[in-house]
Design an enzyme around this catalytic site. Structure first.
Site, PDB file in Angstrom:
ATOM      1  N   THR A 208       0.814  -0.922  -0.167  1.00  0.00           N
ATOM      2  CA  THR A 208      -0.239  -0.085  -0.048  1.00  0.00           C
ATOM      3  C   THR A 208       0.572   1.411   0.090  1.00  0.00           C
ATOM      4  O   THR A 208       2.067   0.964   0.478  1.00  0.00           O
ATOM      5  CB  THR A 208      -0.423  -0.083   1.254  1.00  0.00           C
ATOM      6  OG1 THR A 208      -2.030  -1.038   1.310  1.00  0.00           O
ATOM      7  CG2 THR A 208      -1.722   1.172   1.907  1.00  0.00           C
ATOM      8  N   ARG A 236     -14.218  -7.082   0.325  1.00  0.00           N
ATOM      9  CA  ARG A 236     -13.260  -7.266   1.690  1.00  0.00           C
ATOM     10  C   ARG A 236     -12.832  -5.155   1.717  1.00  0.00           C
ATOM     11  O   ARG A 236     -12.615  -5.377   0.606  1.00  0.00           O
ATOM     12  CB  ARG A 236     -12.851  -7.965   1.895  1.00  0.00           C
ATOM     13  CG  ARG A 236     -11.614  -7.831   2.657  1.00  0.00           C
ATOM     14  CD  ARG A 236     -10.457  -6.752   2.568  1.00  0.00           C
ATOM     15  NE  ARG A 236      -9.555  -6.991   3.486  1.00  0.00           N
ATOM     16  CZ  ARG A 236      -8.204  -6.047   3.629  1.00  0.00           C
ATOM     17  NH1 ARG A 236      -7.585  -5.264   2.298  1.00  0.00           N
ATOM     18  NH2 ARG A 236      -7.456  -5.963   5.070  1.00  0.00           N
ATOM     19  N   ILE A 237     -13.368  -4.506   2.838  1.00  0.00           N
ATOM     20  CA  ILE A 237     -12.994  -3.598   2.306  1.00  0.00           C
ATOM     21  C   ILE A 237     -11.581  -3.889   3.631  1.00  0.00           C
ATOM     22  O   ILE A 237     -12.041  -3.730   4.814  1.00  0.00           O
ATOM     23  CB  ILE A 237     -13.412  -2.713   2.999  1.00  0.00           C
ATOM     24  CG1 ILE A 237     -14.903  -2.447   1.090  1.00  0.00           C
ATOM     25  CG2 ILE A 237     -13.116  -0.585   2.926  1.00  0.00           C
ATOM     26  CD1 ILE A 237     -15.915  -1.433   1.847  1.00  0.00           C
ATOM     27  N   ASP A 239      -7.826  -1.230   5.682  1.00  0.00           N
ATOM     28  CA  ASP A 239      -8.578  -0.229   6.448  1.00  0.00           C
ATOM     29  C   ASP A 239      -7.924   1.057   5.769  1.00  0.00           C
ATOM     30  O   ASP A 239      -8.176   2.709   6.363  1.00  0.00           O
ATOM     31  CB  ASP A 239      -7.565  -0.826   7.875  1.00  0.00           C
ATOM     32  CG  ASP A 239      -5.639  -0.116   6.697  1.00  0.00           C
ATOM     33  OD1 ASP A 239      -5.991  -1.329   6.327  1.00  0.00           O
ATOM     34  OD2 ASP A 239      -5.107   0.224   7.395  1.00  0.00           O
ATOM     35  N   THR A 259      -0.245   1.121   6.734  1.00  0.00           N
ATOM     36  CA  THR A 259       0.310  -0.175   6.202  1.00  0.00           C
ATOM     37  C   THR A 259      -0.050  -1.269   7.111  1.00  0.00           C
ATOM     38  O   THR A 259       0.783  -1.560   7.371  1.00  0.00           O
ATOM     39  CB  THR A 259       1.212   0.415   4.840  1.00  0.00           C
ATOM     40  OG1 THR A 259       1.293  -1.222   4.016  1.00  0.00           O
ATOM     41  CG2 THR A 259       2.894   0.459   5.909  1.00  0.00           C
ATOM     42  N   GLY A 260      -0.700  -2.513   6.076  1.00  0.00           N
ATOM     43  CA  GLY A 260      -0.001  -3.815   7.034  1.00  0.00           C
ATOM     44  C   GLY A 260      -1.496  -4.372   7.381  1.00  0.00           C
ATOM     45  O   GLY A 260      -2.375  -3.744   5.842  1.00  0.00           O
ATOM     46  N   GLY A 262      -4.943  -4.652   7.315  1.00  0.00           N
ATOM     47  CA  GLY A 262      -6.001  -3.935   7.466  1.00  0.00           C
ATOM     48  C   GLY A 262      -7.644  -4.342   9.196  1.00  0.00           C
ATOM     49  O   GLY A 262      -7.535  -2.869   9.705  1.00  0.00           O
TER      50      GLY A 262
HETATM   51  N1  ASP Z   1      -4.136  -2.155   5.018  1.00  0.00           N
HETATM   52  C1  ASP Z   1      -4.184  -2.347   3.522  1.00  0.00           C
HETATM   53  C2  ASP Z   1      -4.842  -3.658   3.516  1.00  0.00           C
HETATM   54  O1  ASP Z   1      -5.136  -3.516   4.433  1.00  0.00           O
HETATM   55  C3  ASP Z   1      -2.583  -3.754   3.121  1.00  0.00           C
HETATM   56  C4  ASP Z   1      -1.344  -2.868   2.906  1.00  0.00           C
HETATM   57  O2  ASP Z   1      -0.999  -2.166   3.911  1.00  0.00           O
HETATM   58  O3  ASP Z   1      -0.741  -3.146   2.056  1.00  0.00           O
HETATM   59  O4  ASP Z   1      -6.082  -3.110   2.744  1.00  0.00           O
END
Ligand code: ASP
Length: 342
Positions: A208, A236-237, A239, A259-260, A262
């Protein structure tokens, strides 16, 4: 009376025009910080060429955002400029290069927030908008809503004249291979539903993108753009488009892009929680960021990181994964980019 106030105004004008530019500039620093995703990013799984390609692109994004701030542009425009460079690059999981859903498509999420007034815009599950961050900004500026999703968001994008593309514009071979590997692994497992997330959490490089900026007016802004997680299903959505979870900006505390994994960032309201600790407990961004990323989030089993910028121009970029593509540029300093945790 009138003559006296005119004289005072003339004196103020004379004094302020006599102020040297440099001292005005140091009173209100400008700064920008970015990320390109966190995850299992180690020296062992990145070649020297790949490493250089990421660093060059991060630097290009930082410079684009910083150029806006340097010219006196606002922090929202700087955030957009930096994010669009990364959306257009196939290296990151946003725009071109976004991950695939279970059904082999791309569904993009993005959000933006202005720290000056709490205005925000977000979009979720869009498939044909070239720059999801620009659509989030258009939602903030041109609609009475904060968050639009799916076909409605696309209809709004069309009405507003934003560039639209076919969904396969976002295709890349590398992300397709990731999807195929993820699906094989998920299908082999005994509990495909649960296993889907476990697999992605361990092996998947998120990617992300996000940016936070501070402009010459002292206004903060934050934005995030993503394709979400590989093999996501059922609409799915994550964060990233959720204000308070993946994105937050408040001039009275800080600006954050996350990022991480979500699901954890949503449940622990990560971005807003960090800024609340700064605002109400007078914590530094380092203390607040560490408490949430290495404390609350990690204890819950959530992986990822954030970029934090406060109104004084301080930057902190904590993550509890092995790496996070990241960088920042502050007034009077060259751009800094980094990837690994050590
Ligand atoms: N946070 C994002 C999600 O869960 C994924 C990402 O950070 O790469 O959609």
């Amino acid at each position: 009376m009138k003559a006296a106030s005119i004289a005072v105004a003339a004196l103020v004008a004379a004094l302020s025009s006599a102020l040297p530019v440099a001292s005005m500039a140091t009173e209100q620093p400008i700064a920008i910080a970015i990320h390109g995703g966190a995850g299992t990013i180690t020296r062992a799984n990145l070649s020297a060429e790949q490493e250089q390609a990421y660093k060059d692109k991060l630097k290009q994004a930082l410079d684009a955002g910083y150029a806006v701030l340097e010219k006196g542009g606002n922090s929202t425009d700087a955030v957009i400029a930096a994010i669009q460079i990364m959306e257009d690059s196939p290296l990151f999981n946003a725009g071109r290069g976004a991950v695939y859903t279970w059904d082999g498509e791309h569904e993009l999420d993005a959000s933006i927030m202005s720290g000056a007034n709490g205005n925000a815009g977000a979009v979720a599950g869009v498939k044909t908008v070239k720059s999801p961050i620009q659509l989030a900004r258009t939602v903030m500026d041109k609609s009475v809503h904060v968050m639009l999703s799916g076909s409605g968001a696309e209809q709004f994008a069309k009405q507003q004249g934003l560039t639209q593309v076919d969904n396969d514009y976002f295709d890349t071979e590398q992300r397709l291979q990731q999807l195929n590997r993820a699906k094989q692994k998920i299908r082999r497992s005994e509990q495909p539903e649960q296993q889907a997330w476990r697999y992605l959490d361990l092996d998947y490089k998120y990617g992300t993108v996000g940016a936070v900026a501070l402009d010459q007016q002292g206004n903060l802004a934050a934005g995030t753009s993503t394709g979400g997680m590989t093999a996501k299903r059922y609409g799915r959505i994550g964060d990233s488009p959720i204000i308070g979870a993946g994105t937050w900006a408040d001039n009275a505390s800080c600006a954050i892009s996350a990022t991480g994994h979500g699901e954890y960032f949503i449940r622990y309201h990560v971005a807003a929680d960090i800024c609340a600790r700064v605002k109400y407990q007078q914590k530094t961004i380092k203390a607040a960021g560490d408490e949430v990323i290495h404390g609350v989030l990690q204890q819950a089993g959530g992986t990822g990181g954030v970029i934090i910028l406060d109104a004084q121009g301080n930057v902190y970029q904590p993550f509890n994964t092995e790496g996070m593509y990241r960088g920042y540029r502050k007034q009077g300093e060259p751009a800094q980019v980094a990837i690994y945790g050590d």
